[in-house]
Design a protein around this motif. Structure first.
Motif, PDB file in Angstrom:
ATOM      1  N   LYS A  25      -1.216 -28.086   7.207  1.00 35.11           N
ATOM      2  CA  LYS A  25      -0.700 -28.973   5.677  1.00 35.11           C
ATOM      3  C   LYS A  25      -0.562 -28.737   4.463  1.00 35.11           C
ATOM      4  CE  LYS A  25      -0.781 -32.319  10.124  1.00 35.11           C
ATOM      5  NZ  LYS A  25      -1.421 -33.206  10.427  1.00 35.11           N
ATOM      6  N   ILE A  28       2.345 -27.300   3.236  1.00 30.57           N
ATOM      7  CA  ILE A  28       3.126 -27.799   3.521  1.00 30.57           C
ATOM      8  C   ILE A  28       2.469 -29.069   2.125  1.00 30.57           C
ATOM      9  CG2 ILE A  28       4.601 -29.321   4.248  1.00 30.57           C
ATOM     10  CD1 ILE A  28       4.807 -26.819   5.654  1.00 30.57           C
ATOM     11  N   ASN A  77       9.044 -26.665  14.559  1.00 27.57           N
ATOM     12  CA  ASN A  77       9.395 -27.118  13.659  1.00 27.57           C
ATOM     13  C   ASN A  77       8.452 -27.974  12.360  1.00 27.57           C
ATOM     14  OD1 ASN A  77      10.255 -29.909  14.320  1.00 27.57           O
ATOM     15  ND2 ASN A  77      11.373 -28.451  15.156  1.00 27.57           N
ATOM     16  N   ILE A  78       8.360 -28.164  10.959  1.00 30.33           N
ATOM     17  CA  ILE A  78       7.834 -29.046   9.986  1.00 30.33           C
ATOM     18  C   ILE A  78       8.817 -30.312   9.396  1.00 30.33           C
ATOM     19  CG2 ILE A  78       6.395 -29.370   8.523  1.00 30.33           C
ATOM     20  CD1 ILE A  78       5.661 -26.244   9.160  1.00 30.33           C
ATOM     21  N   ILE A  85       3.237 -35.618   6.981  1.00 29.04           N
ATOM     22  CA  ILE A  85       3.579 -33.783   7.832  1.00 29.04           C
ATOM     23  C   ILE A  85       3.423 -34.037   9.348  1.00 29.04           C
ATOM     24  CG2 ILE A  85       3.326 -31.679   7.791  1.00 29.04           C
ATOM     25  CD1 ILE A  85       1.738 -32.301   5.276  1.00 29.04           C
ATOM     26  N   ILE A  87       3.957 -31.352  12.358  1.00 23.23           N
ATOM     27  CA  ILE A  87       3.793 -29.710  13.500  1.00 23.23           C
ATOM     28  C   ILE A  87       4.164 -30.288  14.343  1.00 23.23           C
ATOM     29  CG2 ILE A  87       3.143 -28.027  12.777  1.00 23.23           C
ATOM     30  CD1 ILE A  87       1.486 -28.739  10.538  1.00 23.23           C
TER      31      ILE A  87
END
Length: 143
Positions: A25, A28, A77-78, A85, A87
Motif C-alpha cells: 500500500k 501504491i 489486481n489493485i 486501496i 489489494i
C-alpha cells in the motif's frame, strides 16, 4: 523494501519481516497509480492468512498458517473502493513437505525476500458492491 517504476511496470523487492499488504500500500500511495495487475511474484511468506469465499453463505472462511511457504504463484489486481486501496490477491503456496495450499490472501509477512512485479492499468480500477454476492467487484460502467 525497495521499488522502481519504469513506464507502466512497478518492480518491488520486499525484505525479511515486512508486512506484505502494509508495504505494498505504501508503494501504491507513493506511485499514485490508479490500478494495477499482479504479473509475477516469487519469494517466501510466513504467518499467512488465506480465505475461501462461500457465495451461498456470503462469507469468507479463513485459515491462519504459521509456517514458511514458497510463493508458487500470485495473481490479482489493485483497485479502489471509496478511495481506499483494495489489494485482491490469490496465492498458491508450497511448504517444506512439497505440499500446496492456496486461496485469497488476507495477510502475510515476508520471509527472507519477496519480488513482486505489477503492471499499471491505463484507467483507474474501482469497485462496487455486488448485490447478488456481497462482494466488491470491478466496475467498468463508469469508465
Amino acid at each position: 523494501m525497495i521499488w522502481k517504476k519504469s513506464g507502466n511496470l512497478i518492480m518491488i523487492r520486499f525484505e525479511d519481516g515486512e508486512k506484505f499488504f502494509e508495504k505494498l500500500k505504501e508503494v501504491i500511495k507513493e506511485t499514485k497509480i490508479g490500478g494495477s495487475i499482479i504479473v509475477s511474484c516469487v519469494g517466501q511468506l510466513k504467518d499467512v492468512e488465506i480465505a475461501y469465499y462461500s457465495k451461498e453463505e456470503r462469507k469468507y472462511y479463513t485459515k491462519i498458517l504459521k509456517e514458511v511457504f514458497e510463493v508458487l504463484n500470485m495473481s490479482g489486481n489493485i483497485s479502489f473502493y471509496d478511495n481506499e486501496i483494495v489489494i485482491h490477491a490469490h496465492v498458491t503456496l508450497g511448504n517444506k513437505n512439497f505440499s500446496c495450499i492456496g486461496g485469497h490472501l488476507n495477510e502475510a509477512i515476508v520471509n527472507s525476500t519477496l519480488e513482486l512485479f505489477l503492471i499499471e492499468t491505463p484507467v483507474k480500477l474501482e469497485k462496487i458492491v455486488d448485490k447478488n454476492t456481497g462482494l466488491k467487484i470491478l466496475n467498468f460502467k463508469s469508465q
